[in-house]
Every structure is written in C-alpha cells, then in structure tokens.
Design an enzyme around this catalytic site. Structure first.
Site, short mmCIF file in Angstrom:
data_model
loop_
_atom_site.label_atom_id
_atom_site.label_comp_id
_atom_site.label_asym_id
_atom_site.label_seq_id
_atom_site.Cartn_x
_atom_site.Cartn_y
_atom_site.Cartn_z
N ALA A 35 0.83 -1.21 0.00
CA ALA A 35 0.00 0.00 0.00
C ALA A 35 0.87 1.26 0.00
O ALA A 35 0.55 2.24 -0.68
CB ALA A 35 -0.93 -0.01 1.20
N ARG B 213 -4.25 35.90 -12.94
CA ARG B 213 -4.37 36.85 -11.82
C ARG B 213 -3.46 38.06 -12.07
O ARG B 213 -2.25 37.89 -12.18
CB ARG B 213 -3.96 36.13 -10.53
N GLU C 106 -0.16 4.71 7.37
CA GLU C 106 0.79 3.76 6.78
C GLU C 106 2.23 4.12 7.16
O GLU C 106 3.15 4.04 6.36
CB GLU C 106 0.66 3.73 5.27
C1 LIG Z 1 -7.57 9.00 7.76
C2 LIG Z 1 -6.80 7.82 8.30
C3 LIG Z 1 -7.01 6.55 7.78
C4 LIG Z 1 -6.33 5.44 8.31
N1 LIG Z 1 -6.60 4.17 7.82
C5 LIG Z 1 -6.07 3.09 8.47
C6 LIG Z 1 -6.46 1.77 8.10
O1 LIG Z 1 -7.22 1.57 7.14
N2 LIG Z 1 -6.01 0.70 8.83
C7 LIG Z 1 -5.15 0.88 9.89
O2 LIG Z 1 -4.78 -0.12 10.51
N3 LIG Z 1 -4.76 2.14 10.26
C8 LIG Z 1 -5.20 3.23 9.58
N4 LIG Z 1 -4.82 4.52 9.97
C9 LIG Z 1 -3.97 4.67 11.13
C10 LIG Z 1 -2.57 5.19 10.83
O3 LIG Z 1 -1.82 4.20 10.20
C11 LIG Z 1 -1.98 5.66 12.17
O4 LIG Z 1 -2.64 6.87 12.51
C12 LIG Z 1 -0.48 5.90 12.11
O5 LIG Z 1 0.20 4.67 11.95
C13 LIG Z 1 0.04 6.58 13.38
O6 LIG Z 1 -0.45 5.94 14.53
P1 LIG Z 1 -1.15 6.82 15.68
O7 LIG Z 1 -2.18 7.67 15.05
O8 LIG Z 1 -1.60 5.91 16.74
O9 LIG Z 1 0.02 7.79 16.20
P2 LIG Z 1 1.14 7.37 17.27
O10 LIG Z 1 1.72 6.05 16.91
O11 LIG Z 1 0.59 7.56 18.62
O12 LIG Z 1 2.25 8.49 16.99
C14 LIG Z 1 2.17 9.82 17.54
C15 LIG Z 1 3.42 10.60 17.15
O13 LIG Z 1 4.57 9.99 17.73
C16 LIG Z 1 5.57 9.81 16.72
N5 LIG Z 1 6.38 8.65 17.05
C17 LIG Z 1 5.95 7.37 17.22
N6 LIG Z 1 6.97 6.56 17.54
C18 LIG Z 1 8.08 7.34 17.59
C19 LIG Z 1 9.46 7.09 17.87
N7 LIG Z 1 9.93 5.87 18.16
N8 LIG Z 1 10.32 8.15 17.84
C20 LIG Z 1 9.87 9.40 17.52
N9 LIG Z 1 8.58 9.69 17.27
C21 LIG Z 1 7.69 8.67 17.29
C22 LIG Z 1 4.77 9.64 15.44
O14 LIG Z 1 5.60 9.93 14.30
C23 LIG Z 1 3.67 10.64 15.64
O15 LIG Z 1 4.11 11.94 15.28
C24 LIG Z 1 -5.43 5.64 9.38
C25 LIG Z 1 -5.19 6.93 9.88
C26 LIG Z 1 -5.87 8.01 9.36
C27 LIG Z 1 -5.61 9.38 9.93
#
Ligand SMILES: Cc1cc2nc3c(=O)[nH]c(=O)nc-3n(C[C@H](O)[C@H](O)[C@H](O)COP(=O)(O)OP(=O)(O)OC[C@H]3O[C@@H](n4cnc5c(N)ncnc54)[C@H](O)[C@@H]3O)c2cc1C
Length: 397
Positions: free
Chosen positions: A256, A282, A377
């Site tokens: 993906a 523009r 992703e």
């Molecule tokens: C619109 C949308 C659609 C999605 N669709 C899917 C889907 O179909 N299936 C699915 O399974 N998921 C899906 N996701 C989830 C997406 O993959 C996750 O949001 C993403 O992997 C980040 O996880 P989190 O949101 O829990 O953030 P977190 O993992 O909590 O991260 C928070 C912050 O911490 C940072 N961070 C994390 N670890 C570290 C590290 N070791 N060192 C430094 N910084 C770090 C990250 O970069 C981020 O800035 C979707 C998300 C969105 C917004």
C-alpha cells in the site's frame, strides 16, 4: 545567451506536470492504463469530489466504475483480477489521487490491504470466496491494524484471539480504519498464543461493530471508522493460514505504501496545474502573477519536486517489477513523495491568497487530505527511522 538560444533545438511541447517525459518510459499497456484512469478521474470524479468533500461523503456510487476498469486488486493474477504490473498499479494510484486522496485510499485499502493478504496468505477457499466479488466491487474490505493506544508500534497490539473449540474468540478494538463502516469484511490482525495472526471478520458476525469517525478535516470523501470486537466467534476457516507474525501486516503495508508513493504525485500535479492557470490570469501591480520572479521560482520549485518524485517512483516501480524492492526503498519513497506533495499543496494554497482557503480551488482539499496521507501507513518519523536503521544497522525506534 542569444547564441545559445539560436543554437538550441526547437522546443517540443513539454507537459508541465511531466517535464522529464516519464510517460515515454512507459509501455503501451501502462500508457493505456494511465489514460483510461485519467478519463475516469476527469469525467466522473472531478465533477463530484468537491461536494463529496464538503458533505463528508464517500462517493460509493463510483465503486462499480472503479471495478469495471479493473482497478480493484489490479495487481492480482486470476480470481477475476486484472494482473497488471507494479508500474500500472502506481499509475492507477497517481491518477486517482489527482482526483482525491480519499478515492485512492479506497482503492489502496481494497487492493493492497484486504485483497492482497487474502491472495498472499489465504486458503484457496478464502481466495475463491472473496477475491472475485471484491474485484467486482460487490464486497468492500478494510484492514484493521492500528489500535487506539498507538499505531506506530503495532507489535504492542492489545486485540487478541483465543482458540475455543474449532473457533477463535476475538476481543479488542481498532482505530482509524479506512472503509471500516461500509466494509463487508475486515482483515483484522490480532495477537494469539502463536503470535500475530490475520482474521477475516465478516460484517454481521455477532459482537462485531464498526462506528464511523466524525469531525474529520481530512479525507472527508473517505470513510474512516473504529472497529470493536466483543467476544466475536471467528471460525477457523476465516483465519489466514499462510502467515504468523508482524510480517503479515507489514508486507501488506509495503504494497500500500508503494501505491501512496505514486499516488501523492497526482495530488501535487493537480495543485501545480491549477497554479499555472491561476498565475497566468491573476493580475496584480499591472501584470500577471506569472510575470513575477518570486512566483516563477515557486512554480519551478514545484516542478523540480514533482519531477524528482516521478523519477523516484518510476525506479521504485522497476525495482518492484523486477522483484528487488525492499521495505526501505518504499519508506524512502513514501516519506519523500508525501513531504513533497504536502509542501506543494501548502505553497499553492498560499499563492492563491484568500481564494486558497476555498474548496473551489483544489489545493486546500489536497493539503488537508495529505495531512492524513503523510501520517497513515507509517508517519514521516517512522519512515525516517526505518531509513536510519537501514543505514546504521541500529534500531532507534
Ligand atoms: C484517515 C486515516 C485513515 C487510516 N486508515 C487506516 C487503516 O485503514 N487501517 C489501519 O490499521 N490504520 C489506519 N490509519 C492509522 C494510521 O496508520 C496511524 O494513525 C499511524 O500509523 C500513526 O499511529 P497513531 O495515530 O496511533 O500515532 P502514534 O503512533 O501515537 O504516533 C504519535 C506521534 O509519535 C511519533 N512517534 C511514534 N513513535 C516514535 C518514535 N519511536 N520516535 C519518535 N517519534 C515517534 C509519530 O511519528 C507521531 O508523530 C489511518 C489513519 C488516518 C488518519
């Protein structure tokens, strides 16, 4: 200067969104794929997408048309799928995302995150049961990996499944799941005593619920949901037999993310195209915006970034099609190209002045969408750390 102009060859027509003529490096079949998806985007997606975004509505009525063009599971051989190569899949994503990241997300999830694991790790019965109907768009799939407590660290998942007779009992929750609330089936990754396994959870199984996530400012033309599993009994025949461990979901993500690296170029191209048009018309300080050096430098910068992203995607596609692509290649391309597209969309929004905050112009929609695309992703940081690990051999997560 005059001499070099006189001595230069006559300029042939240059496509401003394909300055290095990447199209000429494509095969005839790949060009046909590019053209047919471009037509679909121009005729069917662009006329409705602004309204869908404003109404927070996925245009589900387009699914049969995506299916009819062979865009669902396009890389899969057999089972009613088109069996196209990796570059064609990239071009599909690129054209769709020129329309909207939400439509490309639908196709990515259906193809790479739901059909691919069934194809790669499923039993023959599972493939026969799901893949032809998914290729037709009769069944919609989703992929449940991320959990509410943190998506970047999927090894720490809490969703779990325990054997109970010939069934499994599944408990837990998944968050941010694309297509979740409209899906007929979910490929759900859960911890078991044997390690992480993939479960095909059918809509309607008792204890399974999907709730749409509201209030999104991004990917508004896409459905995103939470999935909830409360003692869901999943029969053994719905477990993917071919994989145990994190490599199952991660290999789907590699497919993906590959499509995303191509897709986001389309969003950036849509922004540049609109800016070329806008700056030609523009008039400020008695001349068009296009006459300003500062504006030209910004347009040139967009073209530079798009061109380098295109060439990166093309080489990534060649590596994929020759079986040499690694997850680190994909991480670098996903990181580079998402950052490029987001920067271009933000700059385009600024160059539109006040008009840039209106959905009547495409940049703000693409900009808001790309905030999700750069996060899902694998966030930008996660991909940077993946490259860091490949360079140093040290895991810094
Ligand atoms: C619109 C949308 C659609 C999605 N669709 C899917 C889907 O179909 N299936 C699915 O399974 N998921 C899906 N996701 C989830 C997406 O993959 C996750 O949001 C993403 O992997 C980040 O996880 P989190 O949101 O829990 O953030 P977190 O993992 O909590 O991260 C928070 C912050 O911490 C940072 N961070 C994390 N670890 C570290 C590290 N070791 N060192 C430094 N910084 C770090 C990250 O970069 C981020 O800035 C979707 C998300 C969105 C917004």
């Amino acid at each position: 200067m005059a001499e070099s102009r006189a001595g230069s060859r006559p300029q042939k027509h240059v496509d401003p969104i394909d300055l290095f003529d990447v199209r000429s490096a494509l095969t005839e079949e790949e060009r046909m794929v590019q053209d047919s998806v471009a037509r679909l985007v121009d005729e069917r997606i662009l006329p409705v997408i602004q309204k869908c975004f404003e109404e927070h509505r996925f245009p589900r009525e387009l699914v049969p048309e995506l299916a009819a063009l062979g865009l669902l599971g396009s890389s899969i051989e057999g089972y009613g799928c088109a069996g196209l190569n990796g570059i064609s899949y990239g071009l599909i994503c690129q054209q769709l995302e020129r329309g909207d990241s939400g439509i490309r997300s639908f196709v990515s999830v259906q193809s790479s995150l739901c059909m691919y694991p069934i194809y790669a790790f499923g039993s023959e019965e599972q493939k026969q049961k799901y893949l032809p109907r998914m290729a037709q768009g009769e069944l919609i799939g989703c992929f449940g990996l991320t959990e509410p407590h943190g998506g970047s660290d999927p090894a720490n998942m809490k969703t779990h499944a325990k054997r109970s007779g010939t069934d499994w009992v599944l408990n837990g929750a998944k968050m941010w799941i694309t297509n979740g609330a409209i899906a007929d089936l979910a490929v759900v990754w859960a911890m078991t005593e044997e390690g992480i396994r993939g479960f095909i959870v059918d809509k309607g199984m008792p204890g399974f619920a999907a709730t749409e996530i509201e209030h999104k400012f991004s990917l508004r033309a896409s459905v995103t949901a939470g999935l909830f599993f409360d003692n869901v009994r999943v029969p053994e025949e719905n477990v993917l037999p071919g994989v145990v461990g994190l490599k199952g979901p991660l290999s789907c993500l590699t497919q993906a993310r590959y499509g995303i690296a191509w897709g986001v170029i389309g969003a950036a191209q849509a922004c540049l195209s609109q800016m070329l048009e806008y700056t030609r018309e523009r008039v400020l300080f008695g001349r068009t915006l296009a006459h300003n050096q500062a504006i030209q430098i910004r347009l040139a910068e967009m073209a530079r970034q798009i061109t380098t992203a295109q060439l990166l995607a093309l080489q990534l596609g060649r590596l994929k099609d020759s079986g040499q692509m690694t997850p680190a290649h994909v991480s670098l391309a996903k990181w580079n190209n998402c950052r490029m597209a987001l920067d271009i969309a933000r700059d385009a929004r600024d160059m539109l002045g006040g008009a840039g905050i209106s959905a009547e112009y495409v940049p703000i929609r693409h900009m808001l969408n790309l905030e999700s695309v750069i996060t899902y992703e694998g966030t930008e940081t996660i991909h940077q750390l993946t490259i860091g690990r490949a360079l140093t051999g040290v895991n810094a997560f």
